[in-house]
Design a protein around this motif. Sequence first.
Motif, PDB file in Angstrom:
ATOM      1  N   ALA A 130       0.852  -1.290   0.155  1.00 55.29           N
ATOM      2  CA  ALA A 130      -0.067   0.129   0.139  1.00 55.29           C
ATOM      3  C   ALA A 130       1.008   1.357  -0.013  1.00 55.29           C
ATOM      4  O   ALA A 130       2.037   1.360   0.620  1.00 55.29           O
ATOM      5  N   THR A 131       0.168   2.552  -0.431  1.00 55.04           N
ATOM      6  CA  THR A 131       0.947   3.589  -0.535  1.00 55.04           C
ATOM      7  C   THR A 131       0.693   4.274   0.804  1.00 55.04           C
ATOM      8  O   THR A 131      -0.485   4.441   1.238  1.00 55.04           O
ATOM      9  N   ILE A 132       1.517   4.691   1.258  1.00 57.44           N
ATOM     10  CA  ILE A 132       1.272   5.522   2.620  1.00 57.44           C
ATOM     11  C   ILE A 132       1.519   7.233   2.528  1.00 57.44           C
ATOM     12  O   ILE A 132       2.449   7.467   1.655  1.00 57.44           O
ATOM     13  N   THR A 133       0.542   7.829   2.984  1.00 60.36           N
ATOM     14  CA  THR A 133       0.294   9.240   2.797  1.00 60.36           C
ATOM     15  C   THR A 133       0.508  10.020   4.326  1.00 60.36           C
ATOM     16  O   THR A 133      -0.227   9.518   5.095  1.00 60.36           O
ATOM     17  N   MET A 134       1.664  10.758   4.393  1.00 59.96           N
ATOM     18  CA  MET A 134       1.884  11.554   5.849  1.00 59.96           C
ATOM     19  C   MET A 134       2.081  12.901   5.594  1.00 59.96           C
ATOM     20  O   MET A 134       2.610  13.299   4.482  1.00 59.96           O
ATOM     21  N   ASP A 135       1.493  13.600   6.504  1.00 57.63           N
ATOM     22  CA  ASP A 135       1.704  15.333   6.577  1.00 57.63           C
ATOM     23  C   ASP A 135       2.961  15.501   7.128  1.00 57.63           C
ATOM     24  O   ASP A 135       3.130  15.130   8.134  1.00 57.63           O
ATOM     25  N   VAL A 136       3.728  16.436   6.518  1.00 61.18           N
ATOM     26  CA  VAL A 136       4.964  16.928   6.999  1.00 61.18           C
ATOM     27  C   VAL A 136       4.786  18.435   7.452  1.00 61.18           C
ATOM     28  O   VAL A 136       4.416  19.224   6.207  1.00 61.18           O
ATOM     29  N   PHE A 137       4.624  18.765   8.666  1.00 61.89           N
ATOM     30  CA  PHE A 137       4.370  20.369   8.900  1.00 61.89           C
ATOM     31  C   PHE A 137       5.721  21.199   8.827  1.00 61.89           C
ATOM     32  O   PHE A 137       6.869  20.783   9.403  1.00 61.89           O
ATOM     33  N   VAL A 138       5.724  22.243   8.067  1.00 60.98           N
ATOM     34  CA  VAL A 138       6.754  23.182   7.949  1.00 60.98           C
ATOM     35  C   VAL A 138       6.429  24.586   8.033  1.00 60.98           C
ATOM     36  O   VAL A 138       5.345  24.908   8.152  1.00 60.98           O
ATOM     37  N   THR A 139       7.389  25.242   8.286  1.00 64.85           N
ATOM     38  CA  THR A 139       7.336  26.664   8.668  1.00 64.85           C
ATOM     39  C   THR A 139       7.094  27.523   7.454  1.00 64.85           C
ATOM     40  O   THR A 139       7.633  27.131   6.542  1.00 64.85           O
ATOM     41  N   LEU A 140       6.579  28.878   7.426  1.00 61.85           N
ATOM     42  CA  LEU A 140       6.256  29.609   6.515  1.00 61.85           C
ATOM     43  C   LEU A 140       8.049  29.984   5.952  1.00 61.85           C
ATOM     44  O   LEU A 140       8.405  30.413   4.758  1.00 61.85           O
ATOM     45  N   GLU A 141       8.887  30.151   6.873  1.00 67.63           N
ATOM     46  CA  GLU A 141      10.457  30.501   6.704  1.00 67.63           C
ATOM     47  C   GLU A 141      10.899  29.345   5.923  1.00 67.63           C
ATOM     48  O   GLU A 141      11.748  29.589   4.890  1.00 67.63           O
ATOM     49  N   GLU A 142      10.820  28.178   6.273  1.00 67.92           N
ATOM     50  CA  GLU A 142      11.249  26.964   5.473  1.00 67.92           C
ATOM     51  C   GLU A 142      10.860  26.875   4.115  1.00 67.92           C
ATOM     52  O   GLU A 142      11.734  26.893   3.034  1.00 67.92           O
ATOM     53  N   LEU A 143       9.394  27.143   3.698  1.00 67.53           N
ATOM     54  CA  LEU A 143       9.090  27.283   2.413  1.00 67.53           C
ATOM     55  C   LEU A 143       9.517  28.689   1.809  1.00 67.53           C
ATOM     56  O   LEU A 143       9.461  28.393   0.383  1.00 67.53           O
ATOM     57  N   TYR A 144       9.996  29.561   2.342  1.00 68.70           N
ATOM     58  CA  TYR A 144      10.659  30.873   1.627  1.00 68.70           C
ATOM     59  C   TYR A 144      11.968  30.599   1.337  1.00 68.70           C
ATOM     60  O   TYR A 144      12.461  30.958   0.306  1.00 68.70           O
ATOM     61  N   ASN A 145      12.663  30.051   2.290  1.00 70.57           N
ATOM     62  CA  ASN A 145      14.199  29.870   2.200  1.00 70.57           C
ATOM     63  C   ASN A 145      14.803  28.644   1.794  1.00 70.57           C
ATOM     64  O   ASN A 145      15.780  28.490   1.035  1.00 70.57           O
ATOM     65  N   GLY A 146      13.756  27.529   1.553  1.00 74.69           N
ATOM     66  CA  GLY A 146      14.156  26.170   1.401  1.00 74.69           C
ATOM     67  C   GLY A 146      15.182  25.480   2.548  1.00 74.69           C
ATOM     68  O   GLY A 146      15.502  26.076   3.506  1.00 74.69           O
ATOM     69  N   LEU A 206      15.012   9.371   6.337  1.00 75.63           N
ATOM     70  CA  LEU A 206      14.712   9.803   4.743  1.00 75.63           C
ATOM     71  C   LEU A 206      15.047  11.243   4.930  1.00 75.63           C
ATOM     72  O   LEU A 206      14.939  11.957   5.999  1.00 75.63           O
ATOM     73  N   GLU A 207      15.499  11.979   3.721  1.00 73.29           N
ATOM     74  CA  GLU A 207      15.917  13.276   3.688  1.00 73.29           C
ATOM     75  C   GLU A 207      14.824  14.199   2.704  1.00 73.29           C
ATOM     76  O   GLU A 207      14.794  13.531   1.794  1.00 73.29           O
ATOM     77  N   LEU A 208      14.069  14.770   3.299  1.00 67.71           N
ATOM     78  CA  LEU A 208      13.180  15.571   2.513  1.00 67.71           C
ATOM     79  C   LEU A 208      13.467  16.801   2.391  1.00 67.71           C
ATOM     80  O   LEU A 208      13.899  17.783   3.064  1.00 67.71           O
ATOM     81  N   GLU A 209      13.577  17.259   1.046  1.00 69.31           N
ATOM     82  CA  GLU A 209      13.961  18.613   0.428  1.00 69.31           C
ATOM     83  C   GLU A 209      12.851  19.461   0.477  1.00 69.31           C
ATOM     84  O   GLU A 209      12.025  19.313  -0.287  1.00 69.31           O
ATOM     85  N   VAL A 210      12.929  20.740   1.210  1.00 73.02           N
ATOM     86  CA  VAL A 210      11.536  21.716   1.098  1.00 73.02           C
ATOM     87  C   VAL A 210      12.160  22.770   0.188  1.00 73.02           C
ATOM     88  O   VAL A 210      13.047  23.413   0.577  1.00 73.02           O
ATOM     89  N   GLU A 211      11.702  22.821  -0.961  1.00 74.40           N
ATOM     90  CA  GLU A 211      11.980  23.746  -2.092  1.00 74.40           C
ATOM     91  C   GLU A 211      11.612  25.086  -1.909  1.00 74.40           C
ATOM     92  O   GLU A 211      10.491  25.073  -1.388  1.00 74.40           O
ATOM     93  N   GLN A 212      12.149  26.030  -2.166  1.00 75.83           N
ATOM     94  CA  GLN A 212      11.378  27.478  -2.176  1.00 75.83           C
ATOM     95  C   GLN A 212      10.388  27.494  -2.855  1.00 75.83           C
ATOM     96  O   GLN A 212      10.273  27.200  -3.944  1.00 75.83           O
ATOM     97  N   GLY A 213       9.379  27.998  -2.339  1.00 73.03           N
ATOM     98  CA  GLY A 213       8.118  28.358  -2.973  1.00 73.03           C
ATOM     99  C   GLY A 213       6.958  26.892  -3.086  1.00 73.03           C
ATOM    100  O   GLY A 213       5.924  27.240  -3.754  1.00 73.03           O
ATOM    101  N   MET A 214       7.403  25.964  -2.450  1.00 72.65           N
ATOM    102  CA  MET A 214       6.471  24.869  -2.510  1.00 72.65           C
ATOM    103  C   MET A 214       5.102  25.329  -1.912  1.00 72.65           C
ATOM    104  O   MET A 214       5.159  26.033  -0.969  1.00 72.65           O
TER     105      MET A 214
END
Length: 355
Positions: A130-146, A206-214
Motif C-alpha cells: 500500500a501507498t502511505i501518505t503522511m503530512d509534514v508540517f513546515v514553517t513559512l520560513e522553510e518554504l521561503y528559504n528552502g 529519509l531526507e526531505l527537501e523543502v524547496e523554495q516556493g512549494m
Amino acid sequence: MKFLNYYFFLLSLTSLLDFVISRTAETRFYKILDVDPDASQEDIKKAYRRLARKLHPDKNRDNPEATAEFAELHKAYEVLNDPEKRKRYDSCGESCVKDDKPSGGDPLSSFFGFHFGDEDGGQRETPRGATITMDVFVTLEELYNGNFIEITRNKLIMKPTSGTRKCNCRQEMTTRQLGPGRFQMIQQTVCDECPNVMRQEEERTLELEVEQGMADGHKIKFNGEGESHIDGDPGDLIMQIKTLPHPVFERRGDDLYTNVTVSLQDALTGFSLEIEHLDGKKVKVSRDKVTWPGARIRKKNEGMPVYNSNKHGTLYITFDIEFPKADLSEEDKEGIKRILKQQPVNNVYNGLRGF
C-alpha cells in the motif's frame, strides 16, 4: 653491500609509490563531494545536499551524463556518510567497500523525495504494498528559504528465514471428466512454493527537501518506502507539505499579507519603519501622506518565491490605526479642529454592498 643498499632503496621507493597511489585513489569520493578528507560528517552531508540539487537529472535534462554523475555522487555519499564504511574506505580505498550492498531503492527517487522518469512506471505484474501518505508540517520560513528535513520512521521489511511458504496464489479453472461426453469446470486455488520470509521492523532515515516556493499540499514521493508486500514490491511513501500558521505573514498563492498598526499621530504626519522578512532582511516602509484605517500598499518582489522560478510574488501591507485612549481637553479639541479644518460628515450608507 652496495647492491643491498640499492635493493632496499628500490623497495622503499616502490612502497612509497604504492602508498601515494593508494592515497590518491582513496580521495576520489572526497573529490566527487568537493570536500577535504578530514571533513566532518555534517560538512559531507551539506556538500551532498548542495550537489544533489545541482546535479539532479531532472534539472539537467540536456546532459546525457547527468544520471551517471548523480549515481556517482550518491555512491560516494553512501560510503562517506557511514562512519564504518568511511573508515574502511580511508584505510584501503574503494576495494574495501565495493562489495557492500547499496542502501536499496533508486537513488534518483529515494533521496530528497526526487522522482525521475515515468510517473506510472508502466504496467506492473508483481503486486505492490500500500501507498502511505503522511503530512509534514513546515514553517513559512522553510518554504521561503528552502530547507532539508531528516525524517526517521520505522518500516516493516521482509527478511529471509528458514522454511518455505505458499505464494503467488491464484484461482485457475480445470476440467474434470465425469463420464462419456460429460465434463465439469472446477475452480481451484493454485500456489507457488517460495522461500519463507518474516516481517522485521527497521529504522529508516529519509531526507526531505523543502524547496523554495512549494505550495501547501505539495506532494513528494519516495519510491519503495511504503508498506511492504510479502509477494511483491513495497509501495510508495508520499509526504504532503502542510504549512504551520505564522504570527506575522499570511500566504495566498505566491503573495504574502501582513498588517501594521501605527499611531494616529504617525497616520496623520507620516512615518518610516522596517518589517523583518522571512529570511531576516529588513523591508523598509515609509509614508509621507495621510494613512487611513485599512489603507494597503504593496511591495513587488517581496512575496513568496515562485516555485521553480527566479521570480517572487507581492507583499501586501494593510495599516491599522491606533487611536489615543486618553480624553482630550477642550483646548486640544479646538486645536485639532483648527488644524484639520474639516466639516462634519454623517454619511449613512450600505457598506456591505459598496453604495
